[in-house]
Design a protein around this motif. Structure first.
Motif, mmCIF file in Angstrom:
data_model
loop_
_atom_site.group_PDB
_atom_site.id
_atom_site.type_symbol
_atom_site.label_atom_id
_atom_site.label_comp_id
_atom_site.label_asym_id
_atom_site.label_seq_id
_atom_site.Cartn_x
_atom_site.Cartn_y
_atom_site.Cartn_z
ATOM 1 N N ILE A 176 38.547 36.973 43.055
ATOM 2 C CA ILE A 176 37.946 36.420 44.273
ATOM 3 C C ILE A 176 37.056 37.495 44.874
ATOM 4 O O ILE A 176 37.508 38.635 45.084
ATOM 5 C CB ILE A 176 39.009 35.985 45.284
ATOM 6 N N LEU A 177 35.804 37.144 45.109
ATOM 7 C CA LEU A 177 34.833 38.095 45.656
ATOM 8 C C LEU A 177 34.758 39.348 44.779
ATOM 9 O O LEU A 177 34.618 40.461 45.269
ATOM 10 C CB LEU A 177 35.199 38.452 47.100
ATOM 11 N N GLY A 178 34.897 39.142 43.469
ATOM 12 C CA GLY A 178 34.786 40.244 42.529
ATOM 13 C C GLY A 178 35.998 41.142 42.444
ATOM 14 O O GLY A 178 35.960 42.173 41.759
ATOM 15 N N ARG A 179 37.076 40.760 43.096
ATOM 16 C CA ARG A 179 38.270 41.598 43.124
ATOM 17 C C ARG A 179 39.484 40.792 42.667
ATOM 18 O O ARG A 179 39.499 39.567 42.790
ATOM 19 C CB ARG A 179 38.518 42.142 44.541
ATOM 20 N N PRO A 180 40.523 41.460 42.192
ATOM 21 C CA PRO A 180 41.747 40.739 41.823
ATOM 22 C C PRO A 180 42.439 40.189 43.058
ATOM 23 O O PRO A 180 42.244 40.707 44.174
ATOM 24 C CB PRO A 180 42.589 41.811 41.133
ATOM 25 N N PRO A 181 43.253 39.147 42.936
ATOM 26 C CA PRO A 181 43.899 38.526 44.090
ATOM 27 C C PRO A 181 44.784 39.468 44.899
ATOM 28 O O PRO A 181 45.015 39.224 46.088
ATOM 29 C CB PRO A 181 44.739 37.408 43.455
ATOM 30 N N SER A 182 45.278 40.533 44.286
ATOM 31 C CA SER A 182 46.152 41.462 45.004
ATOM 32 C C SER A 182 45.387 42.418 45.912
ATOM 33 O O SER A 182 45.997 43.130 46.726
ATOM 34 C CB SER A 182 46.974 42.278 43.998
ATOM 35 N N ASP A 183 44.059 42.443 45.809
ATOM 36 C CA ASP A 183 43.250 43.400 46.567
ATOM 37 C C ASP A 183 43.233 43.049 48.059
ATOM 38 O O ASP A 183 42.878 41.927 48.446
ATOM 39 C CB ASP A 183 41.821 43.410 46.027
ATOM 40 N N VAL A 184 43.602 44.013 48.890
ATOM 41 C CA VAL A 184 43.724 43.765 50.325
ATOM 42 C C VAL A 184 42.361 43.486 50.963
ATOM 43 O O VAL A 184 42.238 42.649 51.865
ATOM 44 C CB VAL A 184 44.418 44.959 51.024
ATOM 45 N N GLU A 185 41.320 44.163 50.506
ATOM 46 C CA GLU A 185 39.982 43.935 51.070
ATOM 47 C C GLU A 185 39.513 42.511 50.795
ATOM 48 O O GLU A 185 38.838 41.906 51.635
ATOM 49 C CB GLU A 185 38.995 44.957 50.499
ATOM 50 N N ALA A 186 39.848 41.987 49.637
ATOM 51 C CA ALA A 186 39.487 40.605 49.329
ATOM 52 C C ALA A 186 40.274 39.645 50.213
ATOM 53 O O ALA A 186 39.730 38.659 50.735
ATOM 54 C CB ALA A 186 39.750 40.309 47.858
ATOM 55 N N LYS A 187 41.562 39.914 50.400
ATOM 56 C CA LYS A 187 42.395 39.038 51.229
ATOM 57 C C LYS A 187 41.881 38.975 52.663
ATOM 58 O O LYS A 187 41.998 37.946 53.333
ATOM 59 C CB LYS A 187 43.848 39.547 51.231
ATOM 60 N N ALA A 188 41.315 40.075 53.157
ATOM 61 C CA ALA A 188 40.816 40.115 54.533
ATOM 62 C C ALA A 188 39.641 39.172 54.746
ATOM 63 O O ALA A 188 39.315 38.829 55.883
ATOM 64 C CB ALA A 188 40.418 41.542 54.902
ATOM 65 N N LYS B 134 48.232 29.586 44.712
ATOM 66 C CA LYS B 134 49.163 30.713 44.847
ATOM 67 C C LYS B 134 48.752 31.883 43.954
ATOM 68 O O LYS B 134 48.875 33.047 44.343
ATOM 69 C CB LYS B 134 50.576 30.260 44.510
ATOM 70 N N LEU B 135 48.243 31.575 42.771
ATOM 71 C CA LEU B 135 47.753 32.635 41.882
ATOM 72 C C LEU B 135 46.514 33.308 42.458
ATOM 73 O O LEU B 135 46.383 34.541 42.426
ATOM 74 C CB LEU B 135 47.438 32.052 40.506
ATOM 75 N N LEU B 136 45.592 32.522 43.020
ATOM 76 C CA LEU B 136 44.371 33.081 43.602
ATOM 77 C C LEU B 136 44.668 33.932 44.837
ATOM 78 O O LEU B 136 43.928 34.873 45.135
ATOM 79 C CB LEU B 136 43.398 31.959 43.965
ATOM 80 N N LEU B 137 45.728 33.594 45.545
ATOM 81 C CA LEU B 137 46.095 34.325 46.757
ATOM 82 C C LEU B 137 47.013 35.514 46.470
ATOM 83 O O LEU B 137 47.353 36.265 47.390
ATOM 84 C CB LEU B 137 46.780 33.382 47.746
ATOM 85 N N VAL C 38 31.980 33.636 43.171
ATOM 86 C CA VAL C 38 32.853 34.056 44.267
ATOM 87 C C VAL C 38 34.314 33.925 43.844
ATOM 88 O O VAL C 38 35.148 34.771 44.155
ATOM 89 C CB VAL C 38 32.567 33.221 45.529
ATOM 90 N N ILE C 39 34.629 32.833 43.147
ATOM 91 C CA ILE C 39 35.970 32.628 42.583
ATOM 92 C C ILE C 39 35.808 32.359 41.098
ATOM 93 O O ILE C 39 34.999 31.522 40.698
ATOM 94 C CB ILE C 39 36.684 31.442 43.260
ATOM 95 N N GLU C 40 36.564 33.077 40.290
ATOM 96 C CA GLU C 40 36.466 32.882 38.847
ATOM 97 C C GLU C 40 37.835 33.070 38.202
ATOM 98 O O GLU C 40 38.549 34.017 38.514
ATOM 99 C CB GLU C 40 35.468 33.855 38.242
#
Length: 218
Positions: A69-81, A54-57, A4-6
């Motif tokens: 995070i969740l298979g996406r880069p931290p900048s991805d809006v779908e992951a942030k949601a 801060k890097l993960l977010l 989930v987080i890597e």
């Protein structure tokens, strides 16, 4: 099972005005966190825990390495949601009350009005704030404001919850309630990443830990 987080070799070097390296906040961090796991980052102040968050977010950008995070880069809006975040210092609009605060954060996640009310009511009751829900945040004690911070971190029913020093400023009873909440999130299949410099906190709730010192995984 995919993590989930890597992170792989995640590094952050802070630079001065002239672009010269000034301080290495994180040095080659590689960790992998699975679904439903409570993972703790421990270490003294200044060891790189908050820099990692801060890097993960996606609040700052790495000098080297990668994070997902969740298979996406931290900048991805779908992951942030699908994330919930509690910073070490609770930054809230002081002139809003608890209801208005949770409604505001619920709107940021595009939750409809009925869902915002339902989740807001559940969280306010869960954190024992019903008696003060109409008081402005500026009238709250530090511990009460901290609990509102927890409410906003959970308003979107996140899959991943990131907690920076979650028991900071809390009395022993509230601290115990927060630990119980973390175990409850784990039981619901949520993934929790938390930081602390208090060994008792991580010992009570974490499945695994990573020890950081001077920006390095020890």
């Amino acid at each position: 099972m995919s993590a989930v987080i890597e992170t792989q070799g995640l590094t952050k070097v802070y630079k001065d005005f002239w672009g010269r390296p000034k301080h290495t906040g994180l040095d080659g961090l590689s960790i992998s966190i699975q679904k439903g796991e409570v993972f703790g980052l421990i270490g003294p102040n200044g060891s790189g825990k908050t820099t990692t968050f801060k890097l993960l977010l996606g609040l700052i950008f790495p000098t080297a390495g990668t994070a997902h995070i969740l298979g996406r880069p931290p900048s991805d809006v779908e992951a942030k949601a699908r994330l919930g975040f509690l910073p070490e210092e609770t930054y809230l609009y002081r002139w809003l009350n608890a209801d208005e605060t949770l409604d505001f954060f619920g709107r940021l996640f595009n939750l409809d009005a009925a869902t915002r009310r339902k989740r807001g009511d559940e969280l306010i009751e869960r954190f024992g704030l019903a008696h003060a829900r109409k008081r402005q945040i500026r009238e709250y004690s530090k511990g009460m404001a901290r609990r509102v911070g927890f409410c906003q971190a959970l308003i979107n029913d996140p899959d991943v919850v990131i907690l920076d020093e979650p028991t900071s400023g809390l009395d022993p009873i509230s601290s115990r309630q927060i630990k119980d909440l973390i175990l409850e999130l784990k039981a619901r299949g949520k993934t929790v990443l938390l930081s602390s410099h208090l060994l008792a906190d991580v010992q009570d709730v974490c499945d695994r830990i990573a020890i950081l010192h001077q920006g390095k995984l020890r």
